[in-house]
Design a protein around this motif. Structure first.
Motif, PDB file in Angstrom:
ATOM      1  N   ASN A  61      21.755 -48.844 -42.723  1.00 55.06           N
ATOM      2  CA  ASN A  61      22.055 -47.460 -42.364  1.00 55.06           C
ATOM      3  C   ASN A  61      21.460 -47.253 -40.850  1.00 55.06           C
ATOM      4  N   ILE A  62      20.549 -48.359 -40.420  1.00 58.69           N
ATOM      5  CA  ILE A  62      19.817 -48.268 -39.158  1.00 58.69           C
ATOM      6  C   ILE A  62      20.889 -48.044 -38.031  1.00 58.69           C
ATOM      7  N   GLY A 242      11.815 -50.818 -40.729  1.00 57.82           N
ATOM      8  CA  GLY A 242      11.230 -52.116 -41.228  1.00 57.82           C
ATOM      9  C   GLY A 242       9.916 -52.049 -41.917  1.00 57.82           C
ATOM     10  N   LEU A 243       9.012 -51.349 -40.961  1.00 59.52           N
ATOM     11  CA  LEU A 243       7.628 -51.358 -41.354  1.00 59.52           C
ATOM     12  C   LEU A 243       7.230 -50.607 -42.675  1.00 59.52           C
ATOM     13  N   TYR A 244       7.884 -49.554 -42.820  1.00 61.51           N
ATOM     14  CA  TYR A 244       7.721 -48.815 -44.029  1.00 61.51           C
ATOM     15  C   TYR A 244       8.609 -49.141 -45.181  1.00 61.51           C
ATOM     16  N   SER A 245       9.831 -50.204 -45.138  1.00 55.22           N
ATOM     17  CA  SER A 245      10.492 -50.341 -46.321  1.00 55.22           C
ATOM     18  C   SER A 245      10.574 -51.872 -46.627  1.00 55.22           C
ATOM     19  N   ASP A 398      -1.168 -56.963 -44.420  1.00 59.28           N
ATOM     20  CA  ASP A 398      -0.455 -57.618 -43.287  1.00 59.28           C
ATOM     21  C   ASP A 398       0.153 -56.311 -42.506  1.00 59.28           C
ATOM     22  N   LEU A 399       1.123 -55.353 -43.089  1.00 58.58           N
ATOM     23  CA  LEU A 399       1.701 -54.202 -42.671  1.00 58.58           C
ATOM     24  C   LEU A 399       0.832 -53.272 -42.047  1.00 58.58           C
TER      25      LEU A 399
END
Length: 431
Positions: A61-62, A242-245, A398-399
């Motif tokens: 859905n991005i 991407g960073l949070y999922s 890492d994140l």
């Protein structure tokens, strides 16, 4: 308390934030009730499947969120209703074509996806793509309403979608449909919310598509001028989402089903921060406008940052001081083995929330250079994940380090953008 109420009433910006915040809080409560209930109704492995599917849903859905942000910007900055609606309609047609292509691809690639993610059936992936397709018209009408700053109506739509997903998914799971039933519930809820959104948007002035052009291909002459901006929004949206999922997808691929499922429960709790503060950038986007003065736009940004710090910081403090209580209460005792990850995950999500706010500010002003900063942050995070991913703690670190590096780059770039800003158009309205 009375003074706070008077302050909110006197400021349009704060009033919009308050309305949207409490509306999103109600919808968010329904969304988060969904996960503890599913954690208790489904086996741990199936719950991990649901989390992975919802993470993939966010990634798929991005492109919708990109076109949604573009729609908000168009509504906020274009004064001619006919021209505005024509561009939105053509963008919606383009999104529907992409969604249809994803649905067809998911049917043919279902077996491959099933083996890669270790699922028991390929059908949940078809349900995932169908949910994304149904979300297209819902997203555009919701974006139109946000651009018109009709945040109360947007909140009602979010509550309808979240409540419908919760009720129907529980019913299908109890019928024994498992992961496929959860995705069927998502499809049904998105469709119900779209019906409400279509009626509401029309009442707020959205003309919709004419019958003679409804089934025609998108008019690229109208869409093309907006595609450059859409690509910038896409790069930034990919970064934030991407960073949070991506962590739950990484865990599902590199770790066993039980570990991935337990980690998914902790990650779900940590993401409360970005969801509970997510209304702030959405209110900021139509409030920061190209024709307003630099001082006015910065004032909106500062107010947004203070709100985000107060709300997100409070939640992070709770996560850091009593992680076992929070995990046990929200997800159950079986997830306590990973409760120690919650403070780290919460900090990571808080950093991403701040980054999201600043990126939204630059996107509202159509500063295309922010996409390069976003890409740099993704590159750093991807490199860290490739080098070290042997444990769940390593994945979280890492994140976190990747987000911190991106925040530093964004801060340096923002200072440079501020120093060369030349817009001095005055604005009369109050933030």
């Amino acid at each position: 308390m009375g003074r706070i109420v008077r302050l909110v009433r006197s400021s349009t910006f704060l009033k919009h934030n308050a309305i949207f915040f409490f509306g999103a809080l109600a919808a968010g409560a329904l969304n988060y009730v969904f996960y503890p209930i599913m954690a208790r109704l489904l086996p741990t492995g199936s719950f991990g499947e649901v989390q992975a599917l919802f993470s993939l849903f966010a990634q798929i859905n991005i492109f919708l969120s990109v076109l949604g942000l573009l729609t908000v910007n168009i509504v906020a900055n274009r004064s001619a209703p006919k021209e505005r609606d024509e561009v939105i309609i053509e963008l919606e047609k383009l999104a529907l074509l992409i969604g249809l292509a994803l649905l067809v691809a998911s049917v043919f690639a279902g077996g491959l996806l099933q083996r890669f993610f270790h699922f028991g059936s390929p059908w949940p992936f078809a349900g995932l793509a169908l949910a994304a397709l149904v979300s297209v018209p819902l997203m555009f009408r919701g974006a139109y309403l946000r651009g018109r700053q009709a945040f109360l109506l947007v909140s009602v739509l979010a509550i309808v979608a979240a409540g419908g997903d919760l009720v129907v998914s529980i019913l299908f799971v109890l019928l024994g449909w498992g992961t496929t039933g959860v995705m069927a519930g998502l499809v049904a809820a998105q469709f119900a919310a779209f019906v409400c959104a279509a009626w509401t948007a029309r009442r707020k002035g959205f003309s919709g598509s004419r019958r003679e052009t409804l089934f025609k291909l998108p008019d690229m002459r109208l869409v093309a001028p907006e595609l450059r901006y859409a690509l910038v929004v896409l790069a930034c949206s990919l970064t934030i989402t991407g960073l949070y999922s991506v962590d739950t997808i990484v865990m599902k691929h590199w770790f066993d089903a039980r570990t991935a499922g337990l980690y998914a429960g902790i990650a779900t709790i940590a993401r409360i921060i970005i969801f509970i503060t997510g209304t702030i950038p959405q209110v900021l986007l139509p409030s920061v406008k190209l024709h307003q003065s630099l001082a006015h736009n910065r004032q909106v940004l500062l107010k947004s940052l203070v709100l985000l710090g107060a709300i997100g910081g409070t939640v992070l403090l709770v996560f850091s001081t009593m992680p076992r209580f929070v995990v046990g209460t929200l997800m159950g005792g079986s997830f306590l083995a990973y409760a120690g990850l919650l403070p780290r995950l919460g900090l990571m999500v808080f950093v991403i929330s701040v980054i999201n706010l600043f990126i939204s500010y630059h996107l509202a002003l159509r500063r295309y250079g922010v996409a390069l900063v976003a890409a740099s942050g993704v590159a750093v995070t991807a490199a860290l994940l490739a080098l070290e991913h042997q444990t769940p703690v390593a994945v979280v670190d890492d994140l976190l380090y990747g987000g911190a590096a991106m925040g530093l780059l964004l801060g340096v770039w923002s200072l440079r953008a501020r120093s060369v800003e030349t817009r001095v158009v005055p604005e009369e309205s109050e933030a």
